[in-house]
Design a protein around this motif. Structure first.
Motif, PDB file in Angstrom:
ATOM      1  N   ARG A  36      -6.890   5.279   7.525  1.00 22.40           N
ATOM      2  CA  ARG A  36      -6.182   4.148   6.925  1.00 22.40           C
ATOM      3  C   ARG A  36      -7.058   2.906   6.893  1.00 22.40           C
ATOM      4  NH1 ARG A  36      -3.171  -0.284   7.915  1.00 22.40           N
ATOM      5  NH2 ARG A  36      -3.652  -0.269  10.148  1.00 22.40           N
ATOM      6  N   LYS A  37      -7.733   2.653   8.004  1.00 25.67           N
ATOM      7  CA  LYS A  37      -8.589   1.470   8.072  1.00 25.67           C
ATOM      8  C   LYS A  37      -9.739   1.554   7.070  1.00 25.67           C
ATOM      9  CE  LYS A  37      -7.694   0.050  12.846  1.00 25.67           C
ATOM     10  NZ  LYS A  37      -8.291  -0.182  14.181  1.00 25.67           N
ATOM     11  N   ASP A  38     -10.211   2.781   6.853  1.00 20.18           N
ATOM     12  CA  ASP A  38     -11.297   2.971   5.889  1.00 20.18           C
ATOM     13  C   ASP A  38     -10.793   3.169   4.465  1.00 20.18           C
ATOM     14  OD1 ASP A  38     -13.111   2.753   7.939  1.00 20.18           O
ATOM     15  OD2 ASP A  38     -13.215   4.917   8.298  1.00 20.18           O
ATOM     16  N   GLU A  39      -9.464   3.071   4.306  1.00 19.80           N
ATOM     17  CA  GLU A  39      -8.813   3.216   2.996  1.00 19.80           C
ATOM     18  C   GLU A  39      -9.112   4.585   2.368  1.00 19.80           C
ATOM     19  OE1 GLU A  39      -9.754  -0.130   0.535  1.00 19.80           O
ATOM     20  OE2 GLU A  39      -9.470  -1.560   2.168  1.00 19.80           O
ATOM     21  N   LEU A  41      -7.913   8.454   1.532  1.00 22.47           N
ATOM     22  CA  LEU A  41      -6.739   9.272   1.284  1.00 22.47           C
ATOM     23  C   LEU A  41      -5.433   8.486   1.342  1.00 22.47           C
ATOM     24  CD1 LEU A  41      -7.652  12.558   3.239  1.00 22.47           C
ATOM     25  CD2 LEU A  41      -7.924  12.086   0.792  1.00 22.47           C
ATOM     26  N   CYS A  42      -5.506   7.160   1.277  1.00 19.94           N
ATOM     27  CA  CYS A  42      -4.294   6.338   1.288  1.00 19.94           C
ATOM     28  C   CYS A  42      -3.612   6.427  -0.078  1.00 19.94           C
ATOM     29  CB  CYS A  42      -4.641   4.883   1.596  1.00 19.94           C
ATOM     30  SG  CYS A  42      -5.254   4.644   3.279  1.00 19.94           S
ATOM     31  N   ASP A  43      -2.300   6.655  -0.063  1.00 22.39           N
ATOM     32  CA  ASP A  43      -1.577   6.782  -1.320  1.00 22.39           C
ATOM     33  C   ASP A  43      -0.561   5.649  -1.531  1.00 22.39           C
ATOM     34  OD1 ASP A  43       0.088   7.539   0.686  1.00 22.39           O
ATOM     35  OD2 ASP A  43       0.683   9.457  -0.191  1.00 22.39           O
ATOM     36  N   ILE A  44      -0.626   4.625  -0.662  1.00 22.71           N
ATOM     37  CA  ILE A  44       0.274   3.498  -0.854  1.00 22.71           C
ATOM     38  C   ILE A  44      -0.407   2.208  -0.402  1.00 22.71           C
ATOM     39  CG2 ILE A  44       1.371   3.748   1.403  1.00 22.71           C
ATOM     40  CD1 ILE A  44       3.032   2.560  -1.878  1.00 22.71           C
ATOM     41  N   ASN A  49       3.710 -11.598   0.462  1.00 18.47           N
ATOM     42  CA  ASN A  49       3.758 -12.791  -0.391  1.00 18.47           C
ATOM     43  C   ASN A  49       2.453 -13.566  -0.436  1.00 18.47           C
ATOM     44  OD1 ASN A  49       6.282 -12.521  -1.417  1.00 18.47           O
ATOM     45  ND2 ASN A  49       7.290 -13.885   0.046  1.00 18.47           N
ATOM     46  N   ASP A  50       1.649 -13.479   0.611  1.00 19.33           N
ATOM     47  CA  ASP A  50       0.382 -14.217   0.620  1.00 19.33           C
ATOM     48  C   ASP A  50      -0.752 -13.432  -0.039  1.00 19.33           C
ATOM     49  OD1 ASP A  50      -0.135 -12.256   2.467  1.00 19.33           O
ATOM     50  OD2 ASP A  50      -0.518 -13.625   4.150  1.00 19.33           O
ATOM     51  N   GLY A  51      -0.446 -12.277  -0.656  1.00 20.96           N
ATOM     52  CA  GLY A  51      -1.451 -11.496  -1.367  1.00 20.96           C
ATOM     53  C   GLY A  51      -2.178 -10.478  -0.522  1.00 20.96           C
ATOM     54  N   THR A  52      -1.866 -10.421   0.758  1.00 20.75           N
ATOM     55  CA  THR A  52      -2.515  -9.449   1.647  1.00 20.75           C
ATOM     56  C   THR A  52      -2.078  -8.030   1.274  1.00 20.75           C
ATOM     57  OG1 THR A  52      -2.609 -11.041   3.460  1.00 20.75           O
ATOM     58  CG2 THR A  52      -2.820  -8.708   4.043  1.00 20.75           C
ATOM     59  N   ILE A  53      -3.043  -7.115   1.257  1.00 19.26           N
ATOM     60  CA  ILE A  53      -2.779  -5.707   0.965  1.00 19.26           C
ATOM     61  C   ILE A  53      -2.965  -4.895   2.235  1.00 19.26           C
ATOM     62  CG2 ILE A  53      -3.451  -3.667  -0.358  1.00 19.26           C
ATOM     63  CD1 ILE A  53      -2.160  -5.761  -2.076  1.00 19.26           C
ATOM     64  N   ILE A  54      -1.961  -4.091   2.567  1.00 21.50           N
ATOM     65  CA  ILE A  54      -2.030  -3.205   3.733  1.00 21.50           C
ATOM     66  C   ILE A  54      -1.955  -1.769   3.224  1.00 21.50           C
ATOM     67  CG2 ILE A  54      -0.897  -2.514   5.876  1.00 21.50           C
ATOM     68  CD1 ILE A  54       0.229  -5.386   6.024  1.00 21.50           C
ATOM     69  N   PHE A  55      -2.950  -0.969   3.574  1.00 22.30           N
ATOM     70  CA  PHE A  55      -3.036   0.415   3.112  1.00 22.30           C
ATOM     71  C   PHE A  55      -2.298   1.350   4.067  1.00 22.30           C
ATOM     72  CE2 PHE A  55      -6.419  -1.655   0.892  1.00 22.30           C
ATOM     73  CZ  PHE A  55      -6.533  -0.990  -0.316  1.00 22.30           C
ATOM     74  N   GLY A  56      -1.858   2.485   3.510  1.00 25.08           N
ATOM     75  CA  GLY A  56      -1.192   3.464   4.357  1.00 25.08           C
ATOM     76  C   GLY A  56      -1.011   4.785   3.656  1.00 25.08           C
ATOM     77  N   HIS A  57      -0.391   5.716   4.423  1.00 23.71           N
ATOM     78  CA  HIS A  57      -0.079   7.038   3.897  1.00 23.71           C
ATOM     79  C   HIS A  57       1.442   7.164   3.870  1.00 23.71           C
ATOM     80  CE1 HIS A  57      -4.011   7.301   5.967  1.00 23.71           C
ATOM     81  NE2 HIS A  57      -4.367   8.028   4.909  1.00 23.71           N
ATOM     82  N   LYS A  58       1.987   7.450   2.718  1.00 25.34           N
ATOM     83  CA  LYS A  58       3.435   7.513   2.578  1.00 25.34           C
ATOM     84  C   LYS A  58       4.071   8.449   3.593  1.00 25.34           C
ATOM     85  CE  LYS A  58       3.802   6.432  -2.377  1.00 25.34           C
ATOM     86  NZ  LYS A  58       4.247   6.960  -3.690  1.00 25.34           N
ATOM     87  N   ASP A  81       2.096   3.467  -6.260  1.00 23.73           N
ATOM     88  CA  ASP A  81       1.113   3.369  -5.182  1.00 23.73           C
ATOM     89  C   ASP A  81       0.968   1.930  -4.700  1.00 23.73           C
ATOM     90  OD1 ASP A  81      -0.175   2.157  -7.256  1.00 23.73           O
ATOM     91  OD2 ASP A  81      -1.905   3.512  -7.273  1.00 23.73           O
ATOM     92  N   LEU A  82       1.852   1.032  -5.175  1.00 19.77           N
ATOM     93  CA  LEU A  82       1.841  -0.366  -4.736  1.00 19.77           C
ATOM     94  C   LEU A  82       3.285  -0.872  -4.708  1.00 19.77           C
ATOM     95  CD1 LEU A  82       0.392  -3.061  -4.052  1.00 19.77           C
ATOM     96  CD2 LEU A  82       0.382  -3.543  -6.521  1.00 19.77           C
ATOM     97  N   ILE A  83       3.676  -1.419  -3.524  1.00 18.87           N
ATOM     98  CA  ILE A  83       5.005  -2.031  -3.420  1.00 18.87           C
ATOM     99  C   ILE A  83       4.861  -3.417  -2.810  1.00 18.87           C
ATOM    100  CG2 ILE A  83       6.224   0.169  -3.188  1.00 18.87           C
ATOM    101  CD1 ILE A  83       6.475  -0.455  -0.176  1.00 18.87           C
ATOM    102  N   LEU A  84       5.842  -4.274  -3.081  1.00 23.91           N
ATOM    103  CA  LEU A  84       5.853  -5.639  -2.552  1.00 23.91           C
ATOM    104  C   LEU A  84       6.956  -5.747  -1.512  1.00 23.91           C
ATOM    105  CD1 LEU A  84       4.966  -8.648  -2.662  1.00 23.91           C
ATOM    106  CD2 LEU A  84       6.726  -8.962  -4.437  1.00 23.91           C
ATOM    107  N   ILE A  85       6.591  -6.241  -0.343  1.00 28.48           N
ATOM    108  CA  ILE A  85       7.580  -6.562   0.694  1.00 28.48           C
ATOM    109  C   ILE A  85       7.495  -8.061   0.941  1.00 28.48           C
ATOM    110  CG2 ILE A  85       8.328  -6.184   3.067  1.00 28.48           C
ATOM    111  CD1 ILE A  85       7.296  -3.392   2.968  1.00 28.48           C
ATOM    112  N   SER A  86       8.344  -8.786   0.283  1.00 29.68           N
ATOM    113  CA  SER A  86       8.300 -10.250   0.379  1.00 29.68           C
ATOM    114  C   SER A  86       9.034 -10.769   1.608  1.00 29.68           C
ATOM    115  CB  SER A  86       8.921 -10.869  -0.880  1.00 29.68           C
ATOM    116  OG  SER A  86      10.266 -10.419  -1.044  1.00 29.68           O
ATOM    117  N   GLU A  87       9.850  -9.922   2.239  1.00 26.14           N
ATOM    118  CA  GLU A  87      10.658 -10.382   3.377  1.00 26.14           C
ATOM    119  C   GLU A  87       9.832 -10.573   4.646  1.00 26.14           C
ATOM    120  OE1 GLU A  87      13.249  -8.035   0.597  1.00 26.14           O
ATOM    121  OE2 GLU A  87      11.267  -7.786   1.522  1.00 26.14           O
ATOM    122  N   LEU A  88       8.638  -9.958   4.735  1.00 24.43           N
ATOM    123  CA  LEU A  88       7.836 -10.005   5.954  1.00 24.43           C
ATOM    124  C   LEU A  88       6.496 -10.665   5.699  1.00 24.43           C
ATOM    125  CD1 LEU A  88       8.442  -6.385   7.328  1.00 24.43           C
ATOM    126  CD2 LEU A  88       9.796  -8.452   7.733  1.00 24.43           C
TER     127      LEU A  88
END
Length: 607
Positions: A36-39, A41-44, A49-58, A81-88
């Motif tokens: 995940r840290k190396d991005e 096989l990440c599929d999500i 809100n501040d534009g930060t992207i966090i990678f992960g595996h669904k 493969d991209l979602i927005l979580i504005s609440e956090l």
């Protein structure tokens, strides 16, 4: 190789063996976190809100969080493969994604609230629970109101309950802080209206007065004036923003319960308060409280419970043994608590010098009667209301017969006084506040034991003054028939015998048989109608004090065979028929004259 594989191996009959690699899952998730840290096989990708992207595996996120499971399986984001979580915010989301991959989370004072809120959002129950535990450990008078409000906002029922319980218990400290002054009127009313709010009302000075004064109504009356913390907090809250809060004063004063504090406090502290003087409704509340005090002074046993004088209930009140002791050096009797859990003694209050009542009796574990005199014939009776915030001894109507070496018991709402210098008996009926004579025993009896078993009164052993004999006979009185009958005798004569009633069994403990002091004990049940011998105490005890509490018997004080005053306590466990000497000795008095079990009022609890 093929030949080896085709070779048939034979084994002895055995069960299959299941093997578990305890480090397997840890290793797998370490690799997943590294990917995940190396991005890789990440599929999500999760954007904040501040534009930060966090990678992960669904598949990993779905396995840990019901929130992600719903997002990736149930909604249109399934193939994205991209979602927005504005609440956090990104820092807390990063922490929680790391937790999903590692199982580790760092909770601090700075992040605990935002972390709990985010964990609640992502439905990460473990993180939520550790945040709740952290906040519970940090509860203090300056922050508990805020933590309760936070718990309510985020539907943390466990944290809400624990903070609410803490607030009610620590109310006297909480009202000192700004959090209390920032509450709304609705919140203040909800708080001070609670029946289980811990507000003993008295200051330390009043507790000291209990311990060292003569504690009579006629003397030192100014010391009975105490601070009513609920009244103080209400006036302080109103004065904090007087112009906009003054209108709420009558609604708040309903819940102050002025009748529970002294009349002196009302007259000297409440009546002259400008806020009260300027409010007709509040003046009515003061009049109600003063009327309550006047009525109680004439009818002390009347329970006039209204919203203004209903005693608060502080959960399960602690049971304690209230002991009447005598100090020969000070020539004074005193009431003392014995705390079973800590095996410690505490002096509560003293009586006037030279006054030595010989017996205690309790009506409803609230009204304490001190009856008679230890040395001389006496008619005197005094009463103490333990529920009162400013208790004092009140003279009750005198007994009809002057007595010494008599005994006292309680049945229903009546105090019975039996024997002594005669075979007569009388009863004080609380409902009419009068004494009346009842049927006499068959013979003169003094220094006997007395107990109530199955709504019957038993007088046990004692000394027959007419025949100069120590007795083993037992008489039973039935109040419904006003008659005495003889029942089974004990196996031994016993005068000044201690009587304990426990789980339908009456115990005759120690005493004097005419030639020696006893450590033997006998037990009686009305079902069998006979006395049986049980285990001996560790020490001989003449005239011991006996009480029953939590399924055990406690025998205190008395005299030994050389007439030394005993300073020890023994405990009897009927399930194993054994006696145990308690560790702490009695050090508050020279002699113990009587003891009863009562609910220990909060205003008698020491710091």
């Amino acid at each position: 190789m093929d030949a080896v594989q085709k070779e048939v191996l034979t084994f002895k009959r055995c069960e299959p063996k299941k093997c578990i690699n305890a480090s397997h899952m840890v290793g797998v998730f370490e690799i997943l976190q590294s990917l995940r840290k190396d991005e890789v096989l990440c599929d999500i990708r999760i954007e904040t809100n501040d534009g930060t992207i966090i990678f992960g595996h669904k598949v990993v996120l779905v396995s840990a969080s019901p929130y992600f499971r719903a997002v990736f399986i149930s909604f249109e984001e399934t193939n994205k493969d991209l979602i927005l979580i504005s609440e956090l915010d990104s820092p807390v989301l990063q922490l929680l994604v790391n937790y999903i991959y590692t199982g580790e989370i760092m909770v601090t004072e700075e992040n605990v609230k935002v972390l709990l809120s985010a964990a609640n959002f992502l439905q990460l129950d473990y993180v939520k629970s550790v945040c709740v535990e952290f906040l519970q450990s940090q509860l203090n008078p300056s922050n508990c109101l805020g933590i309760k409000a936070f718990a309510d906002l985020h539907n943390c029922t466990e944290l809400f309950s624990s903070s609410e319980a803490y607030i009610k218990k620590q109310f006297l400290e909480i009202v000192k802080y700004d959090e209390f002054l920032s509450l709304t009127s609705v919140e203040v009313i909800k708080l001070i209206s609670a029946d289980n709010l811990f507000v003993p009302l008295e200051e330390k000075a009043l507790c000291s007065f209990y311990q060292c004064s003569q504690f009579y109504k006629a003397s030192h009356s100014s010391l009975l004036i105490s601070k009513n913390k609920v009244f103080e907090c209400v006036t302080n809250w109103v004065k904090h923003k007087l112009e906009c809060r003054n209108i709420f004063l009558p609604e708040l004063m309903v819940h102050v319960r002025l009748s529970l504090v002294s009349k002196q406090f009302i007259l000297e502290k409440v009546v002259d308060e400008p806020l009260i003087k300027n409010s007709p409704k509040c003046k009515d509340y003061v009049s109600e409280a003063l009327y309550f005090h006047l009525y109680k002074s004439v009818h002390p046993f009347t329970n006039l419970q209204t919203i203004w004088n209903k005693p608060r209930q502080f959960g399960d009140l602690q049971k304690a043994i209230l002991v009447l002791g005598w100090s020969g050096s000070m020539k004074k009797s005193s009431l003392n608590w014995y705390d079973i859990e800590t095996d410690k003694w505490q002096c509560v209050l003293s009586m006037r010098e030279g006054c030595r009542p010989s017996h205690l009796a309790s009506i409803a574990e609230q009204f304490i009667f001190a009856v008679g005199s230890y040395k001389s014939k006496s008619h005197s009776v005094q009463m103490l209301d333990l529920s009162s915030q400013t208790p004092y001894w009140v003279r009750m109507p005198d007994m009809l017969v002057g007595r010494t070496h008599f005994r006292v018991c309680v049945l229903g709402n009546c105090v019975y006084v039996v024997g002594g210098s005669s075979n007569s008996a009388e009863v004080f009926d609380v409902s009419i506040e009068e004494w009346r004579m009842v049927s006499s025993m068959s013979a003169t009896r003094s220094n006997f034991g007395i107990g109530v078993l199955n709504n019957l009164i038993y007088v046990v052993g004692g000394y027959d003054g007419s025949s100069c004999q120590h007795c083993k006979s037992v008489e039973c009185y039935d109040p419904s028939l006003d008659t005495w009958i003889l029942v089974a005798e004990m196996s031994r004569c016993r005068s000044s015998v201690g009587i304990g009633i426990l789980d339908g069994v009456m115990y005759a403990i120690g005493g004097n048989n005419g030639s020696t002091y006893l450590k033997s004990v006998e037990a009686y049940t009305s079902n069998t109608g006979v006395w049986t011998t049980i285990a001996d105490m560790n020490l001989e005890r003449y005239n011991p004090v006996v009480v029953a509490l939590d399924g055990l018997l406690y025998v205190m004080g008395g005299l030994d065979k050389v007439k030394n005053i005993l300073d020890s306590v023994e405990m009897y466990n009927p399930s194993i028929d054994t006696w145990k000497l308690m560790e702490n000795t009695i050090n508050f008095t020279d002699e113990m004259d009587a003891a009863i079990v009562v609910d220990r009022p909060p205003h008698f609890v020491s710091d």
